[in-house]
Design a protein around this motif. Sequence first.
Motif, mmCIF file in Angstrom:
data_model
loop_
_atom_site.group_PDB
_atom_site.id
_atom_site.type_symbol
_atom_site.label_atom_id
_atom_site.label_comp_id
_atom_site.label_asym_id
_atom_site.label_seq_id
_atom_site.Cartn_x
_atom_site.Cartn_y
_atom_site.Cartn_z
ATOM 1 N N GLN A 92 14.329 -6.434 -12.715
ATOM 2 C CA GLN A 92 14.290 -5.506 -13.915
ATOM 3 C C GLN A 92 12.820 -4.825 -14.458
ATOM 4 O OE1 GLN A 92 17.421 -6.288 -16.915
ATOM 5 N NE2 GLN A 92 18.446 -7.806 -15.465
ATOM 6 N N GLU A 93 11.972 -5.765 -13.877
ATOM 7 C CA GLU A 93 10.612 -5.848 -14.403
ATOM 8 C C GLU A 93 9.759 -4.732 -13.728
ATOM 9 O OE1 GLU A 93 9.495 -6.944 -17.305
ATOM 10 O OE2 GLU A 93 11.164 -8.277 -17.556
ATOM 11 N N ALA A 94 10.259 -4.102 -12.513
ATOM 12 C CA ALA A 94 9.336 -3.247 -11.642
ATOM 13 C C ALA A 94 10.147 -2.728 -10.537
ATOM 14 C CB ALA A 94 8.353 -3.973 -10.884
ATOM 15 N N ASP A 95 9.622 -1.794 -9.868
ATOM 16 C CA ASP A 95 10.503 -0.853 -9.009
ATOM 17 C C ASP A 95 10.862 -1.862 -7.771
ATOM 18 O OD1 ASP A 95 10.280 1.640 -10.183
ATOM 19 O OD2 ASP A 95 8.167 1.750 -9.576
ATOM 20 N N TYR A 96 9.868 -2.570 -7.404
ATOM 21 C CA TYR A 96 10.370 -3.667 -6.467
ATOM 22 C C TYR A 96 9.769 -5.144 -6.540
ATOM 23 C CZ TYR A 96 10.212 0.513 -3.391
ATOM 24 O OH TYR A 96 10.535 1.934 -2.806
ATOM 25 N N LEU A 97 10.431 -5.985 -6.196
ATOM 26 C CA LEU A 97 10.594 -7.337 -6.361
ATOM 27 C C LEU A 97 10.119 -8.300 -4.947
ATOM 28 C CD1 LEU A 97 10.833 -9.933 -7.932
ATOM 29 C CD2 LEU A 97 13.065 -9.989 -7.530
ATOM 30 N N ALA A 119 0.905 -1.264 0.147
ATOM 31 C CA ALA A 119 -0.100 0.075 0.082
ATOM 32 C C ALA A 119 0.829 1.254 -0.055
ATOM 33 C CB ALA A 119 -0.963 -0.059 1.443
ATOM 34 N N ALA A 120 1.760 1.006 0.809
ATOM 35 C CA ALA A 120 2.857 2.339 0.774
ATOM 36 C C ALA A 120 3.501 2.498 -0.540
ATOM 37 C CB ALA A 120 3.774 2.103 2.161
ATOM 38 N N TRP A 121 4.062 1.324 -1.160
ATOM 39 C CA TRP A 121 4.846 1.444 -2.548
ATOM 40 C C TRP A 121 3.571 2.304 -3.563
ATOM 41 C CZ3 TRP A 121 7.069 -4.058 -1.950
ATOM 42 C CH2 TRP A 121 8.269 -4.045 -1.105
ATOM 43 N N ARG A 122 2.466 1.530 -3.569
ATOM 44 C CA ARG A 122 1.710 2.110 -4.505
ATOM 45 C C ARG A 122 1.209 3.489 -4.280
ATOM 46 N NH1 ARG A 122 0.932 -1.967 -7.834
ATOM 47 N NH2 ARG A 122 0.386 -3.883 -6.986
ATOM 48 N N ILE A 123 1.060 4.269 -2.964
ATOM 49 C CA ILE A 123 0.765 5.704 -2.952
ATOM 50 C C ILE A 123 2.054 6.456 -3.381
ATOM 51 C CG2 ILE A 123 0.877 7.259 -0.922
ATOM 52 C CD1 ILE A 123 -0.743 5.481 0.878
ATOM 53 N N ALA A 124 3.377 5.738 -3.251
ATOM 54 C CA ALA A 124 4.575 6.452 -4.235
ATOM 55 C C ALA A 124 4.452 6.059 -5.698
ATOM 56 C CB ALA A 124 5.711 5.889 -3.674
ATOM 57 N N ASP A 125 3.417 5.343 -6.134
ATOM 58 C CA ASP A 125 3.271 5.064 -7.480
ATOM 59 C C ASP A 125 4.396 4.128 -7.990
ATOM 60 O OD1 ASP A 125 1.588 5.454 -9.733
ATOM 61 O OD2 ASP A 125 3.082 7.079 -10.754
ATOM 62 N N LYS A 126 4.848 3.293 -7.096
ATOM 63 C CA LYS A 126 5.785 2.205 -7.499
ATOM 64 C C LYS A 126 5.270 0.997 -7.989
ATOM 65 C CE LYS A 126 9.244 4.949 -6.035
ATOM 66 N NZ LYS A 126 10.041 5.583 -7.210
ATOM 67 N N THR A 127 6.021 0.346 -9.055
ATOM 68 C CA THR A 127 5.520 -1.157 -9.617
ATOM 69 C C THR A 127 6.046 -2.218 -8.942
ATOM 70 O OG1 THR A 127 7.252 -0.742 -11.175
ATOM 71 C CG2 THR A 127 4.953 0.219 -11.899
ATOM 72 N N ILE A 128 5.175 -3.164 -8.805
ATOM 73 C CA ILE A 128 5.827 -4.419 -8.185
ATOM 74 C C ILE A 128 5.645 -5.771 -9.003
ATOM 75 C CG2 ILE A 128 4.943 -6.102 -6.183
ATOM 76 C CD1 ILE A 128 3.664 -3.492 -5.077
ATOM 77 N N ALA A 129 6.806 -6.390 -8.938
ATOM 78 C CA ALA A 129 6.960 -7.627 -9.634
ATOM 79 C C ALA A 129 7.077 -8.812 -8.643
ATOM 80 C CB ALA A 129 8.258 -7.716 -10.393
#
Length: 165
Positions: free
Chosen positions: A54-59, A22-32
Amino acid sequence: MKVISAIEKKIYTLPQILAQIAAWRIADKTIAFTNGCFDILHEGHIFSLSQAAQEADYLIVGVNSDASTKRLKGPERPINHEHSRALLLASLVIVDAVVIFEEDTPLELITAVQPDVLVKGGDYTIDQIVGAKEVMANGGRVVINPIMEGFSTTGIIEQIKASFS
């Protein structure tokens, strides 16, 4: 100074990872998301994880529990217990979060996490990948990365057994 407690903070329960997402999404980050048993970490795993990262901001890496690994791989597995496997993965700079799951497949975890990208390594087709349909229905994508030939946990175990024969 880096301490093991900092690495252990990358190992999450399901409620903890959902709060972090939820915190990552608020910061508009992508998740793999990727998953596996990761029983004996080897170069093939590192290759696959680095491709996934390499596919997203966070793995996020889902790790089969000991019971799940035993059901999938047989009575002699896992070699390393789930906390050890999770700790090794969490110590990698390319891995942002590790979640242990009890089920034979990560479907429940994938459904909860709702990653932007689901990554699997191997010779799969999208219809064979657990969670692919759910990720795509949620607007995400599925990536199938090639496996690095010559590296497998089963092969390493066989080689160790042969050296003692």
